[in-house]
Design an enzyme around this catalytic site. Structure first.
Site, PDB file in Angstrom:
ATOM      1  N   LYS A 113       0.600  -0.796  -2.480  1.00 12.07           N
ATOM      2  CA  LYS A 113       0.548  -2.172  -2.974  1.00 12.07           C
ATOM      3  C   LYS A 113       1.208  -3.140  -2.002  1.00 12.07           C
ATOM      4  O   LYS A 113       0.684  -4.244  -1.745  1.00 12.07           O
ATOM      5  CB  LYS A 113       1.210  -2.253  -4.349  1.00 12.07           C
ATOM      6  CG  LYS A 113       1.065  -3.613  -5.022  1.00 12.07           C
ATOM      7  CD  LYS A 113       1.581  -3.578  -6.456  1.00 12.07           C
ATOM      8  CE  LYS A 113       1.326  -4.912  -7.157  1.00 12.07           C
ATOM      9  NZ  LYS A 113       1.754  -4.856  -8.587  1.00 12.07           N
TER      10      LYS A 113
ATOM     11  N   GLU B 171     -13.336   5.235 -14.331  1.00 10.48           N
ATOM     12  CA  GLU B 171     -13.392   5.441 -12.883  1.00 10.48           C
ATOM     13  C   GLU B 171     -14.363   6.549 -12.488  1.00 10.48           C
ATOM     14  O   GLU B 171     -14.964   6.484 -11.406  1.00 10.48           O
ATOM     15  CB  GLU B 171     -11.992   5.763 -12.338  1.00 10.48           C
ATOM     16  CG  GLU B 171     -11.025   4.590 -12.357  1.00 10.48           C
ATOM     17  CD  GLU B 171     -10.238   4.476 -13.658  1.00 10.48           C
ATOM     18  OE1 GLU B 171      -9.358   3.598 -13.748  1.00 10.48           O
ATOM     19  OE2 GLU B 171     -10.517   5.282 -14.596  1.00 10.48           O
TER      20      GLU B 171
END
Length: 595
Positions: free
Chosen positions: A171, A59
């Site tokens: 989410k 990342e």
């Protein structure tokens, strides 16, 4: 690029709304890695025909790639990560972008809303963690807010003083059903960057510029961010005032112009550093009086009045009090200064700067930038960097890591064009070069992109070469391999009695002699790249030219150089710029009467 029509209220998931927002904003590429919390977003991303996703290997690489893309193109860079460790791995590039005013939007997954605050699996309060290092961040609680939040994030990142914005998406928000409506209404009542400067302040600045005897234009990265290089050249043509460009502003004014004195700062050239010190007026544009430029702040340019223009009002008088403070976009400031200074010249006799220029030229002739070859016959790293710039030319993009090689790249490559020099200035992030070069090449595929890295920096993020090979991003990398953490070793040599504690890299002894670890050529080849090695002066040009001939794969050139080369000039940390050393134990002297 296709975008949903205005007023489109088709039912969709939050994840689809996110992807449609990216498409509507004109995003063509994102860098990221999927994971559990962000996974719902990757399903509609799979169907997008306009947004390319580049799967990085870490990342941090995604964040630096987004930075490189933004710095090379002027557009907002985008990176994506999942919750927890995915998000925290973005912290370094986000901080880097914040320090260097780079417009990126980081999109992170988050655990479901019901789990927030419960120490759920892969939960991290990334909004809280990044609050000090973002322009703004959002935790989206309602899927209906996704489109407006994305639009606001891009607006904040790219306007005013650019910088990073984070959007954290739980989410269940990504999975929920909502409607998509574009364009959304931006709800940012308190966000109104000041672009146009105050007329009274412009008049005061023009008067000061017209009457100064020893003025210097002190140019920072804000001039590049404002796309104001043409206006800068026009002002210099009008006034004949000498220019210095900081590390973040290299390329803002051409090195070939005689009015450019070079880079100031800890490793700036003697002429630039000394001109600032002896000036009676500093016209500081888009710069923040960083400690690496000022040295000991209380002794910086002691006889100078200061005009300080910046789009961020928090920077004005933060480190050095401004006599003429100007808040505004540098392009707008320069556009206003040019006619104001012209009017001052027409109204009164302009100050003769010929004596100031004679003194500057004496400094320039007496203390030119240079280097010595190692006594043991090893390859000089400065020569490698200089020849790279000469062979590759000024149209390429050069991306540096952090350390000695960064300073040599800033010193010995001549920059003639804006946006051809990318580096990590404020945060000083080792590992920046390779992923940032990947992002720059993605954004400007027709440009030649060279990453100039050290063997220490390269080993932090070299895994992104696999990404480059697989995604067809043919960057070129020059590793300046001195077998050490070179800048730290230099400080140990100068300030720690040559006690080289934990700075040695790269070799082990076996029955056949000394073996390099890693073998950078073999490592490059294992990552799908072309690997080249150069160990002598006679092979430097041929190695660079061979790399330039490879355009269908990434190329890694290892240049094995001497370990004892040092970066000069140097202002020792915490001292006055008057203490600048042109070389080790060589302190310049000045004719005060001539100044």
């Amino acid at each position: 690029m296709s975008a949903p029509p205005a007023g489109d209220d088709r039912s969709c998931t939050g994840a689809q709304a996110m992807v449609r927002s990216l498409e509507s904003l004109g995003v063509d590429v994102v860098f990221g890695i999927p994971g559990g919390a962000i996974l719902p977003a990757y399903d509609p991303l799979y169907d997008s025909t306009t947004v390319r996703h580049i799967l990085v290997r870490h990342e941090q690489g995604a964040g630096h790639a987004a930075e490189g893309y933004a710095q090379a193109t002027g557009r907002v860079g985008v990176c994506i990560a999942t919750s927890g460790p995915g998000a925290t791995n973005l912290v370094t590039p986000i901080a880097d972008a914040y320090m260097d005013s780079v417009p990126i939007v980081a999109i992170t997954g988050q655990v479901g809303r019901a789990l927030i605050g419960t120490d759920a699996f892969q939960e991290a309060d990334i909004c809280g963690i990044t609050m000090p290092i973002t322009k703004h961040n959002f935790l989206v609680q309602d899927p209906a807010d996704i489109a407006s939040t994305m639009a606001e994030a891009f607006h904040i990142a790219s306007t005013g003083r650019p910088g990073p914005v984070l959007v954290d998406l739980p989410k269940d928000v990504l999975q929920a059903t909502t409607s998509f409506n574009w364009p959304p209404t931006l709800g940012l009542p308190g966000y109104r960057p000041t672009l146009r400067p105050h007329t009274k302040q412009i008049r005061e600045a023009a008067r000061a510029m017209a009457s100064a005897r020893r003025p210097v234009l002190y140019i920072g990265g804000g001039v590049l961010k404002a796309h104001a290089t043409a206006q800068l050249r026009e002002l210099v043509e009008l006034t004949g005032i000498p220019v210095v460009t900081t590390l973040m502003a290299r390329g803002a004014f051409p090195d070939s112009d005689e009015r450019h004195l070079g880079m100031p700062g800890m490793h700036g050239c003697v002429t630039a550093v000394t001109a600032l010190q002896k000036a009676d007026l500093l016209i500081a544009l888009g710069t923040r009086f960083d400690d690496r430029v000022t040295g000991k702040l209380s002794t910086f340019a002691p006889g100078a009045a200061v005009i300080h223009a910046d789009i961020d009002p928090a920077e004005i008088s933060k480190n050095r009090t401004a006599d003429v403070p100007i808040v505004g976009d540098c392009r707008e400031v320069l556009a206003a200064l040019i006619p104001a200074v012209s009017a001052e010249y027409a109204a009164r006799e302009r100050t003769d700067l010929s004596g100031w220029w004679r003194q500057i030229d004496r400094w320039r002739a007496t203390y030119p930038l240079g280097y010595e070859w190692p006594a043991d016959g090893a390859l000089a790293p400065q020569y490698v960097v200089q020849r790279l710039g000469e062979i590759v030319g000024p149209d390429a993009i050069y991306v540096a890591g952090v350390g000695q090689h960064q300073m040599w790249a800033a010193q010995f490559i001549r920059y003639e064009r804006p946006y051809t020099w990318l580096n990590s200035g404020g945060l000083g992030t080792m590992g920046y070069a390779v992923p940032a070069a990947m992002g720059a090449k993605t954004g400007r595929p027709d440009a030649t992109v060279w990453a100039i890295d050290g063997d220490g920096c390269f080993q932090m993020t070299n895994q992104e070469l696999a990404t480059c090979a697989l995604e067809g991003i043919p960057i070129k990398v020059a590793i300046i391999n001195n077998g050490n953490l070179g800048m730290v070793r230099q400080w140990q040599a100068l300030f720690y009695d040559e006690r080289y504690s934990n700075t040695r890299l790269g070799t082990i002894a076996d029955s056949g002699g000394t073996v390099r670890v890693p073998d950078f050529v073999a490592l490059a080849e294992s990552l799908g790249c072309v690997g080249l090695r150069c160990e002598s002066r006679d092979d430097v040009d041929a190695t660079i030219e061979k790399a330039m001939g490879v355009n269908d794969a990434p190329v890694v050139c290892e240049f094995v150089v001497g370990q004892d080369a040092q970066v000069w000039p140097m202002v020792p940390a915490g001292t006055s710029n008057d203490e600048i050393l042109a070389a080790r134990d060589v302190r310049p002297s000045y004719d005060e009467d001539a100044v």
